[in-house]
Motif scaffolding. Sequence first.
Motif, PDB file in Angstrom:
ATOM      1  N   UNK A   1       4.416  -4.013  13.845  1.00 25.64           N
ATOM      2  CA  UNK A   1       3.057  -3.532  13.582  1.00 25.64           C
ATOM      3  C   UNK A   1       2.901  -2.109  14.105  1.00 25.64           C
ATOM      4  N   UNK A   2       2.261  -1.274  13.314  1.00 28.24           N
ATOM      5  CA  UNK A   2       1.946   0.071  13.748  1.00 28.24           C
ATOM      6  C   UNK A   2       0.577   0.078  14.421  1.00 28.24           C
ATOM      7  N   UNK A   3       0.434   0.961  15.384  1.00 31.65           N
ATOM      8  CA  UNK A   3      -0.875   1.110  16.017  1.00 31.65           C
ATOM      9  C   UNK A   3      -1.839   1.885  15.128  1.00 31.65           C
ATOM     10  N   UNK A   4      -1.277   2.808  14.340  1.00 30.41           N
ATOM     11  CA  UNK A   4      -2.097   3.692  13.522  1.00 30.41           C
ATOM     12  C   UNK A   4      -1.515   3.842  12.128  1.00 30.41           C
ATOM     13  N   UNK A   5      -2.402   3.943  11.154  1.00 30.06           N
ATOM     14  CA  UNK A   5      -2.048   4.427   9.826  1.00 30.06           C
ATOM     15  C   UNK A   5      -2.719   5.778   9.644  1.00 30.06           C
ATOM     16  N   UNK A   6      -1.933   6.777   9.282  1.00 31.02           N
ATOM     17  CA  UNK A   6      -2.480   8.105   8.975  1.00 31.02           C
ATOM     18  C   UNK A   6      -2.307   8.332   7.490  1.00 31.02           C
ATOM     19  N   UNK A   7      -3.423   8.515   6.798  1.00 27.99           N
ATOM     20  CA  UNK A   7      -3.399   8.706   5.343  1.00 27.99           C
ATOM     21  C   UNK A   7      -3.422  10.199   5.059  1.00 27.99           C
ATOM     22  N   UNK A   8      -2.273  10.732   4.629  1.00 33.08           N
ATOM     23  CA  UNK A   8      -2.160  12.149   4.311  1.00 33.08           C
ATOM     24  C   UNK A   8      -1.250  12.862   5.285  1.00 33.08           C
ATOM     25  N   UNK A   9      -0.238  13.570   4.756  1.00 36.57           N
ATOM     26  CA  UNK A   9       0.738  14.275   5.589  1.00 36.57           C
ATOM     27  C   UNK A   9       0.555  15.780   5.517  1.00 36.57           C
ATOM     28  N   UNK A  10      -0.698  16.215   5.327  1.00 38.69           N
ATOM     29  CA  UNK A  10      -1.019  17.633   5.410  1.00 38.69           C
ATOM     30  C   UNK A  10      -1.313  18.019   6.846  1.00 38.69           C
ATOM     31  N   UNK A  11      -2.028  19.145   7.034  1.00 39.02           N
ATOM     32  CA  UNK A  11      -2.285  19.624   8.387  1.00 39.02           C
ATOM     33  C   UNK A  11      -3.045  18.605   9.226  1.00 39.02           C
ATOM     34  N   UNK A  12      -4.150  18.078   8.712  1.00 39.47           N
ATOM     35  CA  UNK A  12      -4.979  17.183   9.517  1.00 39.47           C
ATOM     36  C   UNK A  12      -4.196  15.938   9.931  1.00 39.47           C
ATOM     37  N   UNK A  13      -3.586  15.272   8.959  1.00 36.02           N
ATOM     38  CA  UNK A  13      -2.871  14.039   9.264  1.00 36.02           C
ATOM     39  C   UNK A  13      -1.661  14.254  10.141  1.00 36.02           C
ATOM     40  N   UNK A  14      -0.897  15.297   9.880  1.00 35.47           N
ATOM     41  CA  UNK A  14       0.340  15.521  10.629  1.00 35.47           C
ATOM     42  C   UNK A  14       0.061  15.912  12.075  1.00 35.47           C
ATOM     43  N   UNK A  15      -0.948  16.757  12.291  1.00 37.02           N
ATOM     44  CA  UNK A  15      -1.286  17.152  13.662  1.00 37.02           C
ATOM     45  C   UNK A  15      -1.762  15.939  14.461  1.00 37.02           C
ATOM     46  N   UNK A  16      -2.638  15.136  13.887  1.00 38.48           N
ATOM     47  CA  UNK A  16      -3.139  13.964  14.613  1.00 38.48           C
ATOM     48  C   UNK A  16      -2.020  12.972  14.844  1.00 38.48           C
TER      49      UNK A  16
END
Length: 381
Positions: A1-16
């Motif tokens: 299980x992942x703790x987080x899903x980040x939708x989008x691998x642009x600046x916002x998603x990748x930095x977070x």
Amino acid sequence: MHDWLIVGAGFAGSVIAERIATERGEKVLVIDRRDHIAGNAYDHPDAAGVMIHRYGPHIFHTNSAAIVEYLSRFTEWRPYEHRVLAMVDGMLLPIPINLDTVNRLYGMDLDSEGMEKWLETVREPVAKIETSEDVVVSTVGRDLYEKFFKGYTRKQWGLDPSELAKSVTARIPTRTNRDDRYFTDTYQQMPRDGYTRMFERMLDHPNIELRLGVDYRDLKDTPDWGRVVYTGPIDEYFDFRLGRLPYRSLRFEHVTRDEEWAQPVGTVNYPQTEEFTRITEYKHLTGQSHPKTSVTYEYPSATGDPYYPVPRPENEALFKRYEALAAEEPDVWFAGRLATYRYYNMDQVVAQALSTFSRIDARLGGVSRRGHKLGGAAHAG
């Protein structure tokens, strides 16, 4: 299980994603519906071996030393000051409008003081500046507005400047000196190895799993994560239940030419002629040495991938209704241009992403909470 899903691998998603993986030590799944990382900043060698930006020119500029310090963990830089010319009345003239623009266009020989006095004679007084047209005619007058702004804005937005919020043209300065740089920020530079390489380093972390060509809608009914950071269009997240937020899109035509250089500066705008708005030649931006050159023609469109939120009061009102829905969404943070319906520069997106992570970290505790029960409420921005 992942703790987080980040939708989008642009600046916002990748930095977070990088911040959560590094600072909180939690497992992150990053997805993107495209087949590459870096969002609209994605760059790559074309068939001729010339480095291009697939989604149009991305020039990094900022006044924030903190943003530069953060990104410098993942890239070295090459200095670059962007210059733009506009094809107006058959001449290539500096934009933003400066002293040389006015002197060459009108056959005058003004100095800075003379230009300021001349502008005073052509400006149109506007009682209350509300639209993009108001901004320009009250600053440089009707003729410069017609030549440099009206046609370009109509092509870019599909609307007359009188129908757009003042923010659209308020971003563009007018100068009474000969400074022909497009930006005047303290830091103006390009990632030495390109944006994609910078993103690769940012996402290269044992706590980050990357899946490309994956749509959030295909995963959301079978979640294996605790919390979500969503950077896609906010109206799409809610299945457009309140209606669609308007965006302008772009179509890009990439052309390689069998010559070393095609134009004298990185970008040439076409406010009076042609269907396209501008042509960018990337070797100016990247510093690449190559016997051929590649350029991109940009054609604005009402359909296609969303690029620019359309700044009108009714659109902002609709976004606010979606923002209210987002505030009630459990365990979801919304960040980035599309999720917050704002036209941010790259450094502004990075700043927003770092701020979002700080709020996440403060709310959940400054240490990893893997294995703890997950809970909380949504946050926008």
